[in-house]
Design a protein around this motif. Structure first.
Motif, PDB file in Angstrom:
ATOM      1  N   LEU A 151       0.825  -1.212   0.000  1.00  0.00           N
ATOM      2  CA  LEU A 151       0.000   0.000   0.000  1.00  0.00           C
ATOM      3  C   LEU A 151       0.856   1.258   0.000  1.00  0.00           C
ATOM      4  CD1 LEU A 151      -2.836  -1.032   2.474  1.00  0.00           C
ATOM      5  CD2 LEU A 151      -3.088  -0.520   0.038  1.00  0.00           C
ATOM      6  N   LEU A 152       1.925   1.241   0.775  1.00  0.00           N
ATOM      7  CA  LEU A 152       2.813   2.400   0.812  1.00  0.00           C
ATOM      8  C   LEU A 152       3.499   2.594  -0.533  1.00  0.00           C
ATOM      9  CD1 LEU A 152       4.346   1.914   4.361  1.00  0.00           C
ATOM     10  CD2 LEU A 152       2.825   3.771   3.641  1.00  0.00           C
ATOM     11  N   PHE A 153       4.019   1.517  -1.109  1.00  0.00           N
ATOM     12  CA  PHE A 153       4.684   1.590  -2.419  1.00  0.00           C
ATOM     13  C   PHE A 153       3.744   2.196  -3.452  1.00  0.00           C
ATOM     14  CE2 PHE A 153       6.064   0.209  -6.536  1.00  0.00           C
ATOM     15  CZ  PHE A 153       7.439   0.151  -6.469  1.00  0.00           C
ATOM     16  N   SER A 154       2.512   1.709  -3.468  1.00  0.00           N
ATOM     17  CA  SER A 154       1.555   2.194  -4.460  1.00  0.00           C
ATOM     18  C   SER A 154       1.005   3.573  -4.115  1.00  0.00           C
ATOM     19  CB  SER A 154       0.403   1.202  -4.616  1.00  0.00           C
ATOM     20  OG  SER A 154      -0.387   1.163  -3.449  1.00  0.00           O
ATOM     21  N   GLY A 155       1.201   4.014  -2.888  1.00  0.00           N
ATOM     22  CA  GLY A 155       0.684   5.299  -2.461  1.00  0.00           C
ATOM     23  C   GLY A 155       1.705   6.418  -2.405  1.00  0.00           C
ATOM     24  N   ILE A 156       2.935   6.117  -2.767  1.00  0.00           N
ATOM     25  CA  ILE A 156       4.003   7.123  -2.778  1.00  0.00           C
ATOM     26  C   ILE A 156       4.254   7.539  -4.222  1.00  0.00           C
ATOM     27  CG2 ILE A 156       6.469   7.510  -2.338  1.00  0.00           C
ATOM     28  CD1 ILE A 156       6.204   5.527   0.012  1.00  0.00           C
ATOM     29  N   ALA A 157       4.311   8.816  -4.458  1.00  0.00           N
ATOM     30  CA  ALA A 157       4.581   9.317  -5.805  1.00  0.00           C
ATOM     31  C   ALA A 157       6.078   9.248  -6.097  1.00  0.00           C
ATOM     32  CB  ALA A 157       4.089  10.755  -5.937  1.00  0.00           C
TER      33      ALA A 157
ATOM     34  N   VAL B 104       8.602  -7.396  -0.769  1.00  0.00           N
ATOM     35  CA  VAL B 104       7.476  -6.815  -1.506  1.00  0.00           C
ATOM     36  C   VAL B 104       7.941  -5.627  -2.341  1.00  0.00           C
ATOM     37  CG1 VAL B 104       5.291  -5.561  -1.241  1.00  0.00           C
ATOM     38  CG2 VAL B 104       5.705  -7.648   0.067  1.00  0.00           C
ATOM     39  N   ALA B 105       8.733  -4.736  -1.739  1.00  0.00           N
ATOM     40  CA  ALA B 105       9.205  -3.547  -2.470  1.00  0.00           C
ATOM     41  C   ALA B 105      10.096  -3.944  -3.651  1.00  0.00           C
ATOM     42  CB  ALA B 105       9.946  -2.604  -1.529  1.00  0.00           C
ATOM     43  N   ALA B 106      10.958  -4.943  -3.455  1.00  0.00           N
ATOM     44  CA  ALA B 106      11.831  -5.388  -4.546  1.00  0.00           C
ATOM     45  C   ALA B 106      11.006  -5.971  -5.698  1.00  0.00           C
ATOM     46  CB  ALA B 106      12.829  -6.423  -4.033  1.00  0.00           C
ATOM     47  N   ALA B 107       9.999  -6.759  -5.363  1.00  0.00           N
ATOM     48  CA  ALA B 107       9.151  -7.331  -6.411  1.00  0.00           C
ATOM     49  C   ALA B 107       8.384  -6.228  -7.144  1.00  0.00           C
ATOM     50  CB  ALA B 107       8.179  -8.342  -5.800  1.00  0.00           C
ATOM     51  N   LEU B 108       7.812  -5.303  -6.388  1.00  0.00           N
ATOM     52  CA  LEU B 108       7.055  -4.222  -7.017  1.00  0.00           C
ATOM     53  C   LEU B 108       7.952  -3.289  -7.822  1.00  0.00           C
ATOM     54  CD1 LEU B 108       4.474  -3.361  -4.221  1.00  0.00           C
ATOM     55  CD2 LEU B 108       4.051  -4.527  -6.396  1.00  0.00           C
ATOM     56  N   TYR B 109       9.169  -3.123  -7.424  1.00  0.00           N
ATOM     57  CA  TYR B 109      10.126  -2.289  -8.168  1.00  0.00           C
ATOM     58  C   TYR B 109      10.202  -2.741  -9.626  1.00  0.00           C
ATOM     59  CZ  TYR B 109      14.600  -0.242  -9.547  1.00  0.00           C
ATOM     60  OH  TYR B 109      15.590   0.449 -10.205  1.00  0.00           O
ATOM     61  N   PHE B 110      10.184  -4.049  -9.818  1.00  0.00           N
ATOM     62  CA  PHE B 110      10.325  -4.590 -11.164  1.00  0.00           C
ATOM     63  C   PHE B 110       8.997  -4.745 -11.909  1.00  0.00           C
ATOM     64  CE2 PHE B 110      14.179  -6.100  -9.015  1.00  0.00           C
ATOM     65  CZ  PHE B 110      15.121  -5.539  -9.860  1.00  0.00           C
ATOM     66  N   VAL B 111       7.917  -5.027 -11.202  1.00  0.00           N
ATOM     67  CA  VAL B 111       6.663  -5.329 -11.906  1.00  0.00           C
ATOM     68  C   VAL B 111       5.639  -4.199 -11.889  1.00  0.00           C
ATOM     69  CG1 VAL B 111       6.925  -7.810 -11.539  1.00  0.00           C
ATOM     70  CG2 VAL B 111       5.552  -6.472  -9.940  1.00  0.00           C
ATOM     71  N   TRP B 112       5.786  -3.221 -11.006  1.00  0.00           N
ATOM     72  CA  TRP B 112       4.761  -2.177 -10.888  1.00  0.00           C
ATOM     73  C   TRP B 112       4.476  -1.443 -12.206  1.00  0.00           C
ATOM     74  CZ3 TRP B 112       1.003  -1.376  -7.634  1.00  0.00           C
ATOM     75  CH2 TRP B 112       0.328  -0.154  -7.662  1.00  0.00           C
TER      76      TRP B 112
ATOM     77  N   ARG C 262       4.744  -2.397 -15.253  1.00  0.00           N
ATOM     78  CA  ARG C 262       4.037  -3.298 -16.167  1.00  0.00           C
ATOM     79  C   ARG C 262       2.612  -3.568 -15.686  1.00  0.00           C
ATOM     80  NH1 ARG C 262       9.182  -5.038 -15.916  1.00  0.00           N
ATOM     81  NH2 ARG C 262      10.360  -5.129 -17.853  1.00  0.00           N
ATOM     82  N   MET C 263       2.438  -3.714 -14.378  1.00  0.00           N
ATOM     83  CA  MET C 263       1.104  -3.939 -13.830  1.00  0.00           C
ATOM     84  C   MET C 263       0.201  -2.738 -14.115  1.00  0.00           C
ATOM     85  SD  MET C 263       2.052  -5.732 -10.166  1.00  0.00           S
ATOM     86  CE  MET C 263       0.515  -5.275  -9.420  1.00  0.00           C
ATOM     87  N   VAL C 264       0.722  -1.549 -13.873  1.00  0.00           N
ATOM     88  CA  VAL C 264      -0.059  -0.336 -14.110  1.00  0.00           C
ATOM     89  C   VAL C 264      -0.407  -0.229 -15.586  1.00  0.00           C
ATOM     90  CG1 VAL C 264       0.017   2.192 -14.069  1.00  0.00           C
ATOM     91  CG2 VAL C 264       0.859   0.887 -12.111  1.00  0.00           C
ATOM     92  N   ALA C 265       0.577  -0.455 -16.439  1.00  0.00           N
ATOM     93  CA  ALA C 265       0.344  -0.359 -17.882  1.00  0.00           C
ATOM     94  C   ALA C 265      -0.690  -1.378 -18.342  1.00  0.00           C
ATOM     95  CB  ALA C 265       1.656  -0.553 -18.635  1.00  0.00           C
ATOM     96  N   ALA C 266      -0.588  -2.593 -17.850  1.00  0.00           N
ATOM     97  CA  ALA C 266      -1.522  -3.638 -18.260  1.00  0.00           C
ATOM     98  C   ALA C 266      -2.935  -3.364 -17.751  1.00  0.00           C
ATOM     99  CB  ALA C 266      -1.048  -4.993 -17.764  1.00  0.00           C
ATOM    100  N   CYS C 267      -3.042  -2.929 -16.523  1.00  0.00           N
ATOM    101  CA  CYS C 267      -4.371  -2.714 -15.934  1.00  0.00           C
ATOM    102  C   CYS C 267      -5.033  -1.440 -16.419  1.00  0.00           C
ATOM    103  CB  CYS C 267      -4.278  -2.718 -14.416  1.00  0.00           C
ATOM    104  SG  CYS C 267      -3.906  -4.361 -13.779  1.00  0.00           S
ATOM    105  N   LEU C 268      -4.249  -0.415 -16.673  1.00  0.00           N
ATOM    106  CA  LEU C 268      -4.813   0.850 -17.132  1.00  0.00           C
ATOM    107  C   LEU C 268      -4.703   1.028 -18.635  1.00  0.00           C
ATOM    108  CD1 LEU C 268      -3.604   3.251 -14.289  1.00  0.00           C
ATOM    109  CD2 LEU C 268      -5.783   2.044 -14.495  1.00  0.00           C
TER     110      LEU C 268
END
Length: 137
Positions: free
Chosen positions: A62-68, A116-124, A126-132
């Motif tokens: 949640l923090l990772f996705s909530g920090i600009a 979690v942060a390391a995994a999201l660093y690499f996939v976030w 792509r996840m955002v692009a795919a979902c949006l």
């Protein structure tokens, strides 16, 4: 419904909501964890390592996705914030007669946040692009 959920999870305009949700969840962790006997009751279903890993891993997400900002900034700040949150949680527990603060629990919190942060660093991105349905930057 799916579009709304996708927007909540990934849209930049909802970053503040996700950050505030992390703070609210953390407050719940502190409050519920400090109720006499609550930890012992939950311990029948999940070990402390599982509870800390899951709870602080979700907080890190949640923090990772909530920090600009960029991925490195998000990852670093989310791990640092979880480290501070975990330290405060253990500090509070050290004052309660029916609980004990443990450095090992704090290390589990930091490890979960780091994974979690390391995994999201690499996939976030792509996840955002795919979902949006946006191009990857």
């Amino acid at each position: 419904m799916q579009a709304t959920l996708t927007q909540l999870c990934f849209a930049e305009r909802h970053e503040r909501l996700r950050f505030r949700s992390a703070l609210f969840l953390y407050a719940l962790v502190i409050i519920i964890g400090d109720i006499p006997g609550a930890r012992a009751d939950v311990g029948q279903y999940a070990s402390g390592v599982v509870l800390h890993s899951f709870g602080y891993g979700v907080l890190a997400m949640l923090l990772f996705s909530g920090i600009a900002g960029g991925m490195a900034r998000r990852a670093a700040l989310s791990v640092l914030l979880v480290a501070a949150m975990g330290a405060l949680d253990e500090f509070i527990q050290s004052f309660l007669p029916y609980r004990r603060g443990a450095v090992s629990d704090w290390l589990v919190d930091i490890t979960a946040a780091s994974v979690v942060a390391a995994a999201l660093y690499f996939v976030w991105p792509r996840m955002v692009a795919a979902c949006l349905k946006k191009p990857v930057r």
